[in-house]
Every structure is written in C-alpha cells, then in structure tokens.
Design a protein around this motif. Structure first.
Motif, PDB file in Angstrom:
ATOM      1  N   MET B 129       0.828  -1.221   0.000  1.00 45.41           N
ATOM      2  CA  MET B 129       0.000   0.000   0.000  1.00 45.41           C
ATOM      3  C   MET B 129       0.860   1.268   0.000  1.00 45.41           C
ATOM      4  O   MET B 129       0.580   2.218  -0.729  1.00 45.41           O
ATOM      5  CB  MET B 129      -0.941   0.014   1.216  1.00 45.41           C
ATOM      6  N   VAL B 130       1.899   1.270   0.839  1.00 41.82           N
ATOM      7  CA  VAL B 130       2.786   2.440   0.910  1.00 41.82           C
ATOM      8  C   VAL B 130       3.426   2.660  -0.464  1.00 41.82           C
ATOM      9  O   VAL B 130       3.394   3.761  -1.026  1.00 41.82           O
ATOM     10  CB  VAL B 130       3.872   2.253   1.995  1.00 41.82           C
ATOM     11  N   SER B 131       3.983   1.575  -1.015  1.00 41.70           N
ATOM     12  CA  SER B 131       4.701   1.665  -2.280  1.00 41.70           C
ATOM     13  C   SER B 131       3.773   2.116  -3.413  1.00 41.70           C
ATOM     14  O   SER B 131       4.115   2.992  -4.215  1.00 41.70           O
ATOM     15  CB  SER B 131       5.305   0.280  -2.568  1.00 41.70           C
ATOM     16  N   ASN B 132       2.569   1.546  -3.461  1.00 42.15           N
ATOM     17  CA  ASN B 132       1.672   1.853  -4.582  1.00 42.15           C
ATOM     18  C   ASN B 132       0.911   3.166  -4.421  1.00 42.15           C
ATOM     19  O   ASN B 132       0.477   3.740  -5.422  1.00 42.15           O
ATOM     20  CB  ASN B 132       0.747   0.674  -4.862  1.00 42.15           C
ATOM     21  N   SER B 133       0.773   3.660  -3.204  1.00 45.79           N
ATOM     22  CA  SER B 133       0.198   5.006  -3.064  1.00 45.79           C
ATOM     23  C   SER B 133       1.204   6.020  -3.615  1.00 45.79           C
ATOM     24  O   SER B 133       0.821   6.996  -4.269  1.00 45.79           O
ATOM     25  CB  SER B 133      -0.163   5.312  -1.602  1.00 45.79           C
ATOM     26  N   LEU B 134       2.499   5.753  -3.405  1.00 43.80           N
ATOM     27  CA  LEU B 134       3.529   6.643  -3.955  1.00 43.80           C
ATOM     28  C   LEU B 134       3.625   6.488  -5.476  1.00 43.80           C
ATOM     29  O   LEU B 134       3.772   7.473  -6.198  1.00 43.80           O
ATOM     30  CB  LEU B 134       4.883   6.369  -3.289  1.00 43.80           C
ATOM     31  N   GLN B 147      -7.091   0.861  -6.215  1.00 44.39           N
ATOM     32  CA  GLN B 147      -6.566  -0.439  -5.768  1.00 44.39           C
ATOM     33  C   GLN B 147      -6.021  -0.316  -4.344  1.00 44.39           C
ATOM     34  O   GLN B 147      -6.232  -1.194  -3.513  1.00 44.39           O
ATOM     35  CB  GLN B 147      -5.422  -0.904  -6.696  1.00 44.39           C
ATOM     36  N   VAL B 148      -5.305   0.785  -4.092  1.00 42.83           N
ATOM     37  CA  VAL B 148      -4.741   0.998  -2.740  1.00 42.83           C
ATOM     38  C   VAL B 148      -5.876   1.050  -1.722  1.00 42.83           C
ATOM     39  O   VAL B 148      -5.806   0.414  -0.662  1.00 42.83           O
ATOM     40  CB  VAL B 148      -3.899   2.296  -2.693  1.00 42.83           C
TER      41      VAL B 148
END
Lengths: 221, 221
Positions: B129-134, B147-148
């Motif tokens: 979640m952290v990686s894909n929100s960025l 998706q996040v």
C-alpha cells in the motif's frame, strides 16, 4: 479600507473555529460521559463526527478557493497553508475522540472498575491544551502557543503513569486483559489529542512569526 | 513550451518522492530487522527519522514559495495543496515506523517468541500500500489509487486477527503482559501506516479528477 482578502480570511478562520468548537464539544461530552460511566451519553459522542467531517471537506475547499481567487502572500499565505494543516489535525482529533468513546463502551462492558483518578487529571490537561491551542489561533498569540507546548510534557507524564497503572492491573488480574487493552487504547488516544494540539500551537507561531519550530528547529524563538 | 510553474511543480514532486523513498527504505529496514529479530538492525531504523523530518520542513517551505511565486490554479493548485497534506502523512508514517522499531526493541527484551506469521502477511500488505500510493502519485493514476483503497480492507482484517492473537497469548500467559502490550502497539502502528497510504491515494484522485472522495463522498467515482 477592508481588503477582500481580509474578509475571505476571516470567513476561513470562522469556519475552522466552528470545526474546533465541535471538537471541543465532542471532547466535553466524552469527559462528562466517562465521569458518570454513562453508556447512553457516550454514544452521543459519535454524533459530532459527521459534522466535523463535513467541516473538514468545507475548510479544505475554502482554502483552495481563497488561494485561487486572492493569490495571498506573506502572512496571509502562511495562514492559509497553516489552516490546511490545522484542518487535518482537527479532523483527526474528532476521530480520536470517537475512538476513545468506542473503547470506553467496550471497557465498561468488560469491567465495573471506574477509571483511576489519573485519567481525570490527564483529561483535564488535554482539554486545556485543545482549548488553548484554539484560543492561540483565534488571537494569533505565540506566547499562549508556547504555554500549550509546555503542557505537552505534563500529558506525557500522565501517559506514562496511566499506562503503568493499567499494565499493573492486568498483571495482577484485577482487570481482564480485554478491559486493560481498551483502557490503554484510550490513554494513547488522549496522548495523541495533546500532540495534535501542539501541532496547532506550532502552526500559530509559524503564521505570526514565520518561524517553523517543528522538529526542534529554532526552539528558542 | 515549458512553463516555469511546470518546472517548479516537478521539483516539488521530486522532493516529496525523495521523502517517500526514505519512508519506504525505513519500512524495508524495519521489515528485514523483524524477520531476523535483529536488534542492531532495528536501531538503524531510527537513522531515517532526521532525514524525513528535514524533508518535511523543506517540502512545506517549497509549497509556500511555489504558491507565492507562481499563484497556480486548477489542477496545479490542487497538486500543491495535496502535497501539503501528503507531506504531513509521510512525516507521520516516518514516526510510526520508528514507533514500531522502538516497541519491537522492547518486545524482544520481554520475550523470545517470534512474531506470528500473520505479522509478515500484514507487513507485506502495508508495504504494498505504501509503495503503490507513492506510485499512484508519481503516475497521477486514480485507478491505482482505487486499488490501494481496496487493500485497506485486507489490512483491517489482519489488524483484527493479530490483535486477537496477542490478546489470547496474554490471556493464556504464553507471553508477558509487557510483551503483549508492545506487540499490540506495533500492530496498531502498521494499521495506521495503511490509513496514511489511503490518504495519499485519496489525494491523488483529488489532484487528477477534482473529486474529494474522503468521508465516503462520491465513493462510486
């Protein structure tokens, strides 16, 4: 002469303070409910959430409109940027108060034991900090902001103290694990409420002086 | 033609992503340290904090300068206002990661019991979640943001599950109260990290579409 930007900034401040007022009322209701172990009154704490969330969206939108319409600069611009951040703090404070109410409802189902006197002392400090961080914003008063920052140390002491009390009660089995876990969550939320008040106080200092004292920078200012 | 505002906005985005990168590295170090129960490596998690805090101040200052110099509007203005908020999220995420490391250091002093497999599963989801929100912010991708948001439900399930596991371990006295309390604090921090990732995802949707979907508003968009 009254500038358009002054009128818009005053409306924005009023809106933020309406939100702050709802946070204070919600905290006051929580405090009274817990003093009386009143389950019905505790549930009423949840009723403030919708209003606080609505104001959260409204404040952000007003900031955006003000920035687009007025293109403020210097302390006016700092005020708007700080309102965006204080808005986030107040919304989170609303959530934390609801979280305490929810944990308290479960706590009171698990145990008949009233909260220890330190709880009331910590709550009193936190209410003082919340109230006076908002007063500092109303008056744009850096001296009052610094008072708020100092009180955070007192809250941290209460936090350590109360955490110890509830852990001891769990170890001695004088309360159930479930009750102790909820009580510790309540204490943690109070401590976070104080942290958000310090954020507001730091923003007030920034608006007035332009000094960003967060993360220990220029603490002597 | 390249507008000055584009160049300034790109620099601002780069600065925020540098900060996001430090948050990701810090979380990766935490994950590896816990997988190996490596106390020395855990302490290294604290080393990211100063850099994240420095970037926190720098991003806020860059937003203020950009607003004053360029008076952006429409999606450019939304981007800057969202960066102010995402900056607050990333700083808090840095704090939460440090809090997990501190709790983990105490946990490992109280018990030799390794963390249950659900911890690794929850950590994996939170890292995603952290990686894909960025990533969603880099690409300004609302579909990835959605998706996040969906993954937050999975994290909430892991949170409920793990909280139950540690409460049971305390009740059965298979871990000490002190260890259980630290473990519960660690789980809570991971859950909060996921919440901050959803905040970032919601801001990306707002930047691109102008729709503020927070507090369940226009969720179908």
């Amino acid at each position: 002469m009254i500038r358009h930007v002054d009128s818009d900034l005053n409306s924005l401040k009023d809106l933020l303070l309406t939100m702050g007022g709802q946070v204070e009322k919600s905290l006051s209701r929580l405090d009274d409910s817990l003093a009386d172990s009143d389950m019905k009154s505790l549930q009423e704490v949840h009723e403030f959430e919708a209003d606080i969330n609505r104001l959260h969206l409204e404040v952000d939108e007003s900031c955006l409109v003000l920035l687009a319409k007025q293109a403020p600069f210097a302390s006016d611009l700092r005020l708007v940027q700080s309102v965006v951040k204080i808005n986030t703090d107040l919304e989170r404070m609303g959530d934390l108060i609801v979280n305490v109410a929810s944990s308290a409802e479960r706590y009171l189902r698990f145990t008949v034991r009233v909260l220890p006197p330190q709880w009331g002392q910590m709550m009193e400090e936190v209410r003082w900090m919340v109230s006076n961080s908002l007063n500092a914003f109303v008056k744009l008063d850096p001296a009052l902001s610094k008072q708020v920052l100092k009180h955070d140390d007192i809250v941290d002491c209460h936090n350590t103290d109360l955490t110890g009390v509830f852990k001891e009660r769990m170890k001695s089995q004088s309360i159930e694990i479930d009750a102790g876990v909820e009580a510790l969550a309540m204490v943690k939320c109070l401590e976070r409420l104080a942290d958000h008040s310090t954020n507001i106080a730091e923003e007030v200092i920034f608006i007035v002086t332009g000094d960003d004292i967060r993360h220990g920078r220029r603490q002597s200012v």
